[in-house]
Write a protein that holds these residues in place. Structure first.
Motif, PDB file in Angstrom:
ATOM      1  N   GLU A  35     -72.554 -53.446  -8.076  1.00 55.04           N
ATOM      2  CA  GLU A  35     -72.718 -52.000  -8.017  1.00 55.04           C
ATOM      3  C   GLU A  35     -73.928 -51.545  -8.823  1.00 55.04           C
ATOM      4  O   GLU A  35     -74.083 -51.887  -9.996  1.00 55.04           O
ATOM      5  CB  GLU A  35     -71.455 -51.337  -8.571  1.00 55.04           C
ATOM      6  CG  GLU A  35     -71.404 -49.852  -8.339  1.00 55.04           C
ATOM      7  CD  GLU A  35     -70.076 -49.278  -8.754  1.00 55.04           C
ATOM      8  OE1 GLU A  35     -70.082 -48.129  -9.205  1.00 55.04           O
ATOM      9  OE2 GLU A  35     -69.056 -49.973  -8.638  1.00 55.04           O
ATOM     10  N   GLY A  36     -74.812 -50.804  -8.168  1.00 51.91           N
ATOM     11  CA  GLY A  36     -75.979 -50.258  -8.841  1.00 51.91           C
ATOM     12  C   GLY A  36     -77.155 -51.204  -8.970  1.00 51.91           C
ATOM     13  O   GLY A  36     -78.122 -50.884  -9.644  1.00 51.91           O
ATOM     14  N   SER A  37     -77.101 -52.377  -8.365  1.00 51.82           N
ATOM     15  CA  SER A  37     -78.236 -53.297  -8.438  1.00 51.82           C
ATOM     16  C   SER A  37     -78.399 -54.017  -7.111  1.00 51.82           C
ATOM     17  O   SER A  37     -77.572 -53.910  -6.217  1.00 51.82           O
ATOM     18  CB  SER A  37     -78.047 -54.324  -9.569  1.00 51.82           C
ATOM     19  OG  SER A  37     -77.102 -55.285  -9.215  1.00 51.82           O
ATOM     20  N   SER A  38     -79.484 -54.750  -7.005  1.00 54.99           N
ATOM     21  CA  SER A  38     -79.716 -55.517  -5.785  1.00 54.99           C
ATOM     22  C   SER A  38     -79.308 -56.984  -5.952  1.00 54.99           C
ATOM     23  O   SER A  38     -79.611 -57.811  -5.094  1.00 54.99           O
ATOM     24  CB  SER A  38     -81.186 -55.424  -5.376  1.00 54.99           C
ATOM     25  OG  SER A  38     -81.995 -55.977  -6.391  1.00 54.99           O
TER      26      SER A  38
END
Length: 71
Positions: A35-38
C-alpha cells in the motif's frame, strides 16, 4: 479412511494443478503491491504470472496425455 486414487490419475499433475489454482486465486484476492508504494508484496512477487503459466503448462500436459501421449 484411506485415500484411494483411480489407476489413471497422476498425483503430481493433480498437485501442480492445485498449486496453480491456489496461486491464481491468491493473486485475485490479495493485493499485489504494498500500500502506497510500487514495491511488490510477497504474493505479487511469488505468484504473479507464474501460476497462470504453470496452469497452462499443466493443461498442455493433460491434453497430451488425453490424446494418447502416454501410449
Amino acid at each position: 479412511m484411506a485415500i484411494t486414487q483411480s489407476p489413471g490419475r497422476l498425483s503430481g499433475i493433480d498437485a501442480a494443478r492445485g498449486i496453480a489454482l491456489f496461486g491464481m486465486m491468491s493473486t485475485h484476492v490479495f493485493p499485489l503491491y504494498l500500500e502506497g508504494s510500487s514495491e511488490a508484496s510477497w504474493i505479487g512477487a511469488t505468484f504473479s504470472g507464474r501460476s497462470s503459466a504453470l496452469f497452462a503448462l499443466v493443461a498442455g500436459i493433460g491434453l497430451a496425455l488425453l490424446t494418447g501421449g502416454n501410449a
